[in-house]
Design an enzyme around this catalytic site. Sequence first.
Site, mmCIF file in Angstrom:
data_model
loop_
_atom_site.group_PDB
_atom_site.id
_atom_site.type_symbol
_atom_site.label_atom_id
_atom_site.label_comp_id
_atom_site.label_asym_id
_atom_site.label_seq_id
_atom_site.Cartn_x
_atom_site.Cartn_y
_atom_site.Cartn_z
ATOM 1 N N VAL A 83 -37.627 -6.724 11.552
ATOM 2 C CA VAL A 83 -36.887 -7.003 10.316
ATOM 3 C C VAL A 83 -37.865 -7.082 9.149
ATOM 4 O O VAL A 83 -38.803 -7.881 9.160
ATOM 5 C CB VAL A 83 -36.072 -8.303 10.436
ATOM 6 C CG1 VAL A 83 -35.332 -8.587 9.133
ATOM 7 C CG2 VAL A 83 -35.092 -8.207 11.600
ATOM 8 N N LYS A 84 -37.623 -6.248 8.158
ATOM 9 C CA LYS A 84 -38.503 -6.166 6.993
ATOM 10 C C LYS A 84 -37.965 -7.087 5.903
ATOM 11 O O LYS A 84 -36.803 -6.992 5.504
ATOM 12 C CB LYS A 84 -38.552 -4.717 6.511
ATOM 13 C CG LYS A 84 -39.768 -4.338 5.708
ATOM 14 C CD LYS A 84 -39.739 -2.824 5.487
ATOM 15 C CE LYS A 84 -40.920 -2.351 4.681
ATOM 16 N NZ LYS A 84 -40.784 -0.895 4.402
#
Length: 212
Positions: A83-84
């Site tokens: 997850v960025k």
Amino acid sequence: MLFFVDTANIADIKEAHELGILAGVTTNPSLVAKEKDVSFHDRLREITDVVSGSVSAEVISLKAEEMIEEGKELAAIAPNITVKIPMTTDGLKAVKALTDLGIKTNVTLIFSANQALLAARAGATYVSPFLGRLDDIGQNGLDLISEVKTIFDVHGLDTQIIAASIRHPQHVTEAALRGAHIGTMPLKVIKQLTKHPLTDAGIEQFLADWNK
């Protein structure tokens, strides 16, 4: 240094994968917006079918609680989703919460060593310093890689450095020399790395000699 391709284009990802050097993929909302033919989640499923390494998928929410929920949804798509999260105070809160849930995170839009240190202390799996964008405003993005690597080494931090916003082969060479764990770049830059005029000249000479 490992190679990631920075794109949401499935054809580019497959082409990079066929080279045998691809360790992961990074995407962002701008890259995803270019892909009009498929939903974001469906594209992520396509990418994770091709690539077994880390695939960074960025949240579009700005509040911590919403980032956390969106991050959980993205992570549920495939086990190799990272997850960025953007480097903000809310982003740090989200990184801590997602890390506590066992979800890998990549903190993006890093432009200072202090930002990288904060992200690492919050539990980020990766930090992404942006080289080209710093160069654009007259700063040396590569110096940031050196600073972050030194700080992480001094303090024994396991967070990995992804050199991002790579524009050309020299960025790749210098990022590797300065200790970046990963370089993420467009397919066109990966292709440029395979080329050298002396290689082409050598091949032409070998063929000419063989055909005499």
